[in-house]
Design a protein around this motif. Structure first.
Motif, PDB file in Angstrom:
ATOM      1  N   GLY A 129       0.823  -1.204   0.000  1.00 12.08           N
ATOM      2  CA  GLY A 129       0.000   0.000   0.000  1.00 12.08           C
ATOM      3  C   GLY A 129       0.853   1.248   0.000  1.00 12.08           C
ATOM      4  N   ARG A 152       0.355   5.857  -0.064  1.00  9.50           N
ATOM      5  CA  ARG A 152      -0.429   7.075  -0.251  1.00  9.50           C
ATOM      6  C   ARG A 152       0.485   8.271  -0.055  1.00  9.50           C
ATOM      7  NH1 ARG A 152      -5.910   7.595   3.055  1.00  9.50           N
ATOM      8  NH2 ARG A 152      -6.574   6.112   1.445  1.00  9.50           N
ATOM      9  N   GLU A 166      -1.035  -4.222  -5.356  1.00 12.17           N
ATOM     10  CA  GLU A 166      -0.750  -2.847  -4.948  1.00 12.17           C
ATOM     11  C   GLU A 166      -2.053  -2.083  -4.756  1.00 12.17           C
ATOM     12  OE1 GLU A 166       3.456  -2.083  -7.400  1.00 12.17           O
ATOM     13  OE2 GLU A 166       1.646  -0.975  -7.931  1.00 12.17           O
ATOM     14  N   TYR A 167      -2.125  -1.317  -3.671  1.00 18.40           N
ATOM     15  CA  TYR A 167      -3.262  -0.448  -3.398  1.00 18.40           C
ATOM     16  C   TYR A 167      -2.702   0.952  -3.167  1.00 18.40           C
ATOM     17  CZ  TYR A 167      -6.002  -4.688  -2.929  1.00 18.40           C
ATOM     18  OH  TYR A 167      -6.642  -5.886  -3.189  1.00 18.40           O
ATOM     19  N   MET A 205      -6.196   2.690  -1.720  1.00 18.99           N
ATOM     20  CA  MET A 205      -5.690   2.093  -0.482  1.00 18.99           C
ATOM     21  C   MET A 205      -6.691   2.378   0.631  1.00 18.99           C
ATOM     22  SD  MET A 205      -2.106   2.545   1.644  1.00 18.99           S
ATOM     23  CE  MET A 205      -2.632   3.994   2.547  1.00 18.99           C
ATOM     24  N   LEU A 265      -7.306  -3.519   1.642  1.00 17.61           N
ATOM     25  CA  LEU A 265      -6.093  -4.153   2.160  1.00 17.61           C
ATOM     26  C   LEU A 265      -6.430  -5.401   2.973  1.00 17.61           C
ATOM     27  CD1 LEU A 265      -4.100  -1.013   3.372  1.00 17.61           C
ATOM     28  CD2 LEU A 265      -3.607  -2.388   1.348  1.00 17.61           C
TER      29      LEU A 265
END
Length: 395
Positions: A293, A295, A327-328, A333, A338
């Motif tokens: 993840g 961000r 993948e997030y 995300m 998740l």
């Protein structure tokens, strides 16, 4: 008595700190402890090699456009501190490790301050992925490049910067002495209980943006799996922030700071929930399947989407040209997303085994099995300094 070679190493993040420590060890092995001395900027691993940093590098672990603008005055103050260190210690060479934003400015400032000082960049900006113009900028700022990705060299050859591919130290990490039973004993977990690793990053901004979402995912997983042990290996740059956040979690989690236990944890982990970065390569080497993840700031992410060429951000996935590890990213995300991806791997040993095999194949494509990158970097640096000395004497 001959004056020892003085090497200045500058690392502004945890991954660079590990590279700097590895290079220092390799240079000492090749030259002898008495023949080389080190000064510079780094973290706990470089400190263990005797490199006393004038400030905490967590102040420089910054990612994102808005974050960088806010931190600019602080970064420039640390730049002045680093320049003062160079002026005081008078190194024979400066090796600037990763951290493009800080180290390109440092290279330019060192060039103005001490024009004859050889400047080496260790880890290239990812010009093969985005912003190829940085190859020309780096060629103007430094004299030599130690590259960790095989796709770097053609870009820097065209820019006129001498470079050597030394390999990625993350690929050389040795887990042969890792003991999963030792980790389980340390946290009081039996051999058959599942372990979830939570690796939220090594930058303060990652702890702020990534860790709360990871917590949401882990909370959901814990509600449905009471026997799930949660282990949080913490980078030294953010250990205090990680411990502070974990202390407020409504479930028990074990924060690991000891380096040997971190290796044990990676081998013992059933599944890992990982922030994108060097740790994903290490997890693959340890044989741990992962969900990734990440961000960052909205403006930064928007620009990266326009500029970044590969379809993935994780090196494993780029090497495999497919999503080996899910993948997030950014708005995708979420705690739920998740949690579902992680739960699928916790519950399905066949899925875990298939992912581990694909991760292993991707590591082979990335260059696993090359000679020790730290030794290769030391050899290349010594050869470069020899050539520079010969050119200086000829002039």
């Amino acid at each position: 008595m001959t004056r020892p070679l003085t090497v200045m190493l500058v690392a502004a993040e945890a991954s660079g700190d590990a590279l700097g420590a590895g290079l220092a060890k390799a240079l000492k092995r090749r030259l002898g402890d008495e023949a080389v001395r080190f000064v510079g900027v780094g973290g706990a691993k470089m400190a263990a090699e005797g490199i006393k940093s004038p400030f905490d590098i967590a102040q420089l672990s910054i990612i994102g456009i808005v974050e960088s603008l806010k931190a600019y005055p602080r970064a420039m103050a640390r730049l002045k501190d680093t320049l003062a260190l160079a002026e005081r210690e008078k190194p024979d060479v400066a090796v600037l490790i990763d951290s493009w934003g800080f180290n390109i400015r440092l290279a330019q400032a060192l060039r103005r301050q001490t024009p004859a000082l050889p400047l080496v960049k260790y880890v290239a900006p990812q010009v093969w992925a985005y912003r190829p113009g940085r190859a020309r900028a780096l060629a103007k700022a430094v004299d030599f490049l130690l590259s960790i990705q095989p796709m770097d060299k053609p870009f820097f050859d065209r820019a006129g910067l001498e470079s050597v591919f030394v390999g990625n130290s993350a690929l050389a990490k040795d887990f042969s002495k890792a003991d999963p039973a030792r980790l389980r004993a340390a946290i009081g977990v039996t051999a058959d209980e599942p372990i979830l690793l939570v690796l939220p990053g090594s930058r303060p901004s990652e702890i702020e943006r990534v860790m709360p979402v990871f917590e949401d995912a882990v909370r959901w997983l814990k509600e449905t799996r009471s026997n799930l042990a949660v282990v949080v290996p913490a980078a030294s740059t953010v250990a205090e922030a990680v411990k502070a956040r974990v202390a407020g979690w409504p479930f028990r989690a074990h924060v690991i700071e000891d380096e040997a236990l971190k290796d044990d944890a990676m081998v013992a982990g059933t599944v890992a929930l990982a922030c994108s970065g060097t740790v994903t390569t290490e997890l693959a080497l340890a044989g741990c399947p992962m969900v990734v993840g990440y961000r960052t700031g909205a403006i930064t992410y928007g620009l990266l989407k326009l500029l970044f060429k590969p379809g993935w951000v994780t090196l494993l996935n780029i090497a495999a040209d497919k999503a080996v590890a899910p993948e997030y990213l950014q708005d995708a995300m979420t705690g739920g997303g998740l949690a579902r991806a992680t739960a699928a791997r916790l519950d399905n040993p066949d899925l875990r085994a298939a992912q581990i095999a694909e991760q292993s194949a991707a590591l082979d494509r990335m260059g696993r099995g090359m000679p020790d990158p730290s030794e290769a970097a030391a050899e290349a640096l010594i050869a470069f300094l020899g050539r520079a000395r010969s050119a200086s004497e000829a002039a």
